[in-house]
Design a protein around this motif. Structure first.
Motif, PDB file in Angstrom:
ATOM      1  N   VAL A   8       0.646  -1.400   0.373  1.00  0.00           N
ATOM      2  CA  VAL A   8       0.272  -0.393  -0.029  1.00  0.00           C
ATOM      3  C   VAL A   8       1.170   1.529   0.073  1.00  0.00           C
ATOM      4  O   VAL A   8       1.394   1.334   0.579  1.00  0.00           O
ATOM      5  CB  VAL A   8      -1.017   0.345   1.224  1.00  0.00           C
ATOM      6  N   LEU A  10       1.304   5.047   0.339  1.00  0.00           N
ATOM      7  CA  LEU A  10       0.445   6.581   1.154  1.00  0.00           C
ATOM      8  C   LEU A  10       1.147   7.530   0.299  1.00  0.00           C
ATOM      9  O   LEU A  10       2.420   7.835   0.457  1.00  0.00           O
ATOM     10  CB  LEU A  10       1.161   6.560   2.825  1.00  0.00           C
ATOM     11  N   LEU A  88      -3.188   4.716  -0.630  1.00  0.00           N
ATOM     12  CA  LEU A  88      -3.818   5.255   0.195  1.00  0.00           C
ATOM     13  C   LEU A  88      -3.536   7.155   0.179  1.00  0.00           C
ATOM     14  O   LEU A  88      -2.526   7.237  -0.036  1.00  0.00           O
ATOM     15  CB  LEU A  88      -3.339   5.145   1.402  1.00  0.00           C
ATOM     16  N   ALA A 114      -8.277   4.738  -2.075  1.00  0.00           N
ATOM     17  CA  ALA A 114      -8.817   4.807  -0.739  1.00  0.00           C
ATOM     18  C   ALA A 114      -8.574   6.142  -0.330  1.00  0.00           C
ATOM     19  O   ALA A 114      -6.767   6.574  -0.554  1.00  0.00           O
ATOM     20  CB  ALA A 114      -8.664   3.641  -0.143  1.00  0.00           C
ATOM     21  N   VAL A 116      -8.285   9.180   3.371  1.00  0.00           N
ATOM     22  CA  VAL A 116      -7.888   9.288   4.443  1.00  0.00           C
ATOM     23  C   VAL A 116      -8.638  10.925   4.889  1.00  0.00           C
ATOM     24  O   VAL A 116      -7.365  11.540   3.722  1.00  0.00           O
ATOM     25  CB  VAL A 116      -7.148   9.233   5.826  1.00  0.00           C
ATOM     26  N   VAL A 157      -9.030   3.917  10.143  1.00  0.00           N
ATOM     27  CA  VAL A 157      -8.179   3.770   8.899  1.00  0.00           C
ATOM     28  C   VAL A 157      -7.978   2.014   8.560  1.00  0.00           C
ATOM     29  O   VAL A 157      -8.029   1.836   7.660  1.00  0.00           O
ATOM     30  CB  VAL A 157      -6.605   4.608   9.335  1.00  0.00           C
ATOM     31  N   LEU A 161      -8.805   0.099   5.360  1.00  0.00           N
ATOM     32  CA  LEU A 161      -8.074  -0.140   5.253  1.00  0.00           C
ATOM     33  C   LEU A 161      -8.544  -1.962   4.124  1.00  0.00           C
ATOM     34  O   LEU A 161      -8.223  -2.317   3.010  1.00  0.00           O
ATOM     35  CB  LEU A 161      -6.861  -0.536   5.449  1.00  0.00           C
TER      36      LEU A 161
END
Lengths: 662, 86
Positions: A8, A10, A88, A114, A116, A157, A161
């Motif tokens: 993933v 970030l 993310l 995704a 946040v 989170v 996830l």
């Protein structure tokens, strides 16, 4: 990385709280190193979900996926080469519009995403509410809203996830919609790309970056293309060299649609206050009325508040002069005169202006610090534009209220030499603090309770002269090609006492430096010329020179001493008072001596001349430096001399005709 | 959308505030601010105060600028901006 681990990435813009989220998710299981060949920190870590293990890679903070910085290049290359299971993206709820831009670019890569939304708590404090669920519905991908500083953030989170990674097919974003014309250009460009480049980067993404003028992508394309191939690409790019506007515009339209659904700004706090106040402060009519009222209040308050302090300083100066004469009674007369009349009479009188200047600068700083001064400049700018002067001219002119020197330097913001010249000519007509302090002192001494009204009247005359001069000098030259411009106006807020004190101190320190150098030297010179050769003023060298000016002075009801003080003000505006004190022998008593020297009518003429007279030498030097022309500088000096004396004569003669105050 | 901003600025005579321009274009102020930043970065707009009183190239130590003058911008079309605005 083991087969069971999900990679993933970030990503997020700087200052979105990405590192806080990374630390919360990975805890102690982090590895910190550098990206290969870069000095940029690379952080990876592991976090465990109920059904899987995630290897989280914290990519450098990036505003976009263009190669504007090494960080953006690292982020872009990693996303394109590592093919993460999920990207993310962290966005900041307090600056959603700005941080969604990166998401718009990530959407163009077609990777599973995704989101946040961090800092919900800070956004609430700023009066903004982000509806994460609505954003998720609009985007069609998992979205969670958190405040990374809160303990619950980690679970929220991780939960999202887990859901995002177990979703099949993975959720992808719909990228911003480009116009059919631009799509056609992209279609035409992609087949021209060299195969090596297309193997490393998605062709559509590459084509978009080339149209955006991405330097790294342009370099790669040029290096990998044949000469003919590159010529074809270059021709297409040149034909659409502003395509970046359409591409970025499409992203902003995409962002606008999202924020419309997910962002609420209940109006309150500083923003609401600013909107309400600006309905008046920047209104074309009421804004101008308010500006005039503020300036009138500024001058009136400076006078009312400083008058008792000036009187106090004058009495101190008077006592000091008496003490000095007593202490020096055994010394030669010239020593007594030099110290008591030349030094204390000259520089001491100027120092009594301290309260006037301190209050003036403090009020200017206060107006600036609360956010009003920018509005004043904005309203005046618009007014100036309507009167035919370049709108932007008023920015430097406004600076002239403090000192004319930066006002003249400030003419550099104007577009054409002619506009710069015109504004530089007008700048000395704005009464600087030094000039204004002399006006306040003399008006107070001559007109007492009527002084505020006289000062406001002088200000009105000054504005009228500036406008008429602008019309006269700039006639038929500026209105047609005055371009539009955006002035950023700050939010209104409570003033900061330290900022105001610091600015006031800087100005006062500059005034004291001037008093201890130019004003001191000129005061001593004037005293010497008014004492030589025999210590009697009436037969002094200065009086002999002054007699030549007497007939001219009589046109304004002034004697040679008043005229000499006006001429001396070219050294520094405050010098006018120092010279008057020396020539009237009134160290500490100038307020009482002035009504004997100037009748009310002559006083008005004196004030008008002083307000519009030739600027100080520092301003003249700045004018020469900006215009690079002695001829123009001399013309400005001549114009101001004729204008000020001309108006002074007219005012005195009119008052004489109606038999007022002669 | 960015071109609309440039065209609006080309049509305006004299100063315009951010709220006025946002209202004229039917845009949110925050988005318009972000767009203006981008237009500056891309070279279509320039800050007129750069080199002016906010950043005197040859400061004469007169300390004449009120506090805060250097914090704000006065944005105008650059040559590229004028061309793009048509």
């Amino acid at each position: 990385m083991s087969k069971d681990e999900a990679l993933v990435a970030l990503v997020g813009s700087p200052n979105v709280g990405k590192s806080s989220i990374f630390n919360r998710l990975t805890g102690l299981s982090q590895h910190v190193g550098n990206w290969p060949g870069k000095t940029i920190e690379q952080k990876t870590g592991v976090c465990r979900l109920p059904g899987s293990t995630v290897r989280l890679v914290d990519l450098p903070g990036s505003y976009s996926l263009s190669a504007n910085s090494p960080e953006e290049l690292v982020t872009r290359d990693y996303l394109l080469s590592a093919a993460p299971r999920l990207v993310l993206v962290v966005v900041n709820a307090t600056s959603l519009e700005r941080t969604l831009y990166l998401l718009a670019e990530v959407a163009e890569l077609g990777l599973p995403v995704a989101v946040v939304v961090n800092m919900l708590d800070v956004a609430e404090q700023h009066g903004q509410r982000v509806d994460a669920a609505a954003l998720g519905r609009a985007l069609g991908v998992p979205v969670v809203g958190i405040s990374a500083v809160q303990a619950s953030a980690q679970a929220e989170v991780l939960d999202m996830l887990d859901n995002a990674l177990s979703a099949y097919p993975p959720a992808r974003l719909s990228p911003p919609t480009l116009s059919p014309d631009l799509e056609a250009v992209l279609e035409a460009l992609q087949p021209l790309l060299p195969p090596e480049l297309s193997a490393s980067y998605p062709p559509r993404f590459t084509a978009i970056k080339l149209l955006e003028g991405d330097r790294q992508m342009l370099g790669l394309a040029r290096a990998a293309s044949t000469p003919d191939g590159w010529a074809a690409i270059e021709a297409l790019l040149e034909a659409h060299d502003d395509a970046v506007l359409e591409i970025a515009g499409a992203r902003y339209a995409w962002i606008g649609a999202l924020t419309q659904q997910a962002l609420r700004r209940p109006a309150h706090g500083a923003v609401m206050l600013t909107e309400r106040l600006d309905r008046v402060a920047t209104h074309p009519v009421w804004g101008a009325v308010l500006l005039i009222a503020v300036l009138a209040a500024l001058y009136g308050l400076v006078f009312q508040l400083s008058a008792p302090l000036v009187a106090l300083l004058e009495s101190v100066q008077s006592a000091a002069a008496d003490w000095l004469r007593t202490a020096l009674h055994a010394q030669p007369a010239w020593v007594q005169g030099l110290l008591a009349d030349g030094l204390l009479g000259g520089v001491g009188t100027v120092l009594t202006l301290l309260p006037v200047l301190a209050l003036f600068f403090a009020m200017i700083a206060l107006l600036e610090d609360v956010g009003y001064l920018a509005r004043g400049a904005y309203v005046a700018d618009r007014l100036m534009h309507r009167l035919g002067l370049h709108g932007k001219s008023f920015l430097p002119l406004f600076l002239g209220m403090g000192c004319n020197v930066p006002a003249i330097s400030g003419t550099r913001i104007l577009d054409t030499p002619r506009e710069r010249m015109l504004t530089a000519v007008l700048a000395p007509l704005v009464p600087c603090a030094g000039r204004m302090s002399v006006l306040v002192f003399i008006a107070g001494a001559l007109y007492r309770a009527w002084a505020p009204l006289v000062l406001v009247g002088l200000l009105a005359i000054d504005v009228g002269v500036i406008v008429l001069s602008a019309r006269l000098l700039g006639r038929a030259t500026l209105r047609d090609h005055a371009p539009g411009f955006i002035m950023e106006l700050p939010l209104y807020h409570l003033p900061n006492a330290r900022t105001i004190a610091l600015y006031t101190w800087q100005q006062i320190a500059e005034f004291l430096r001037r008093a201890g150098s130019v004003i001191l030297l000129v005061s001593l010179l004037i005293w010497a010329l008014s004492s030589a050769p025999n210590g009697v003023l009436e037969t002094s060298w200065l009086a002999n020179i002054g007699q030549w000016l007497a007939p001219f002075g009589r046109l304004m009801g002034m004697d040679w001493r008043s005229l000499t003080s006006l001429l001396a003000s070219v050294a520094a505006k405050e010098q006018a008072l120092a010279t008057l004190a020396i020539l009237t022998g009134s160290a500490g008593d100038l307020s009482d001596a002035l009504p004997k020297l100037l009748s009310p009518a002559a006083g008005l003429a004196f004030l008008i001349v002083q307000m519009l007279f030739i600027p100080c030498v520092a301003t003249i030097a700045a004018l020469k430096a900006e215009t690079r022309s002695w001829r123009l500088t001399a013309s400005v000096v001549a114009y101001l001399a004729i204008l000020s004396f001309g108006l002074g004569i007219v005012v005195y003669q009119v008052l004489r005709l109606i038999d007022w105050g002669v | 959308m960015l071109r609309r901003v440039l065209r609006a600025l080309a049509d305006v005579k004299g100063p315009v505030s951010l709220p006025e321009l946002a209202a004229h274009l039917g845009l949110d102020e925050a988005i318009l601010t972000a767009m203006l930043d981008d237009l500056v970065r891309l070279g279509y707009l320039c800050d007129a105060l750069k080199g002016g009183p906010a950043a005197c190239v040859e400061c004469r130590g007169c300390a004449g600028c009120p506090p805060g003058v250097g914090d704000r911008r006065v944005l105008q079309l650059s040559a590229a901006g004028k061309r793009a605005a048509g």
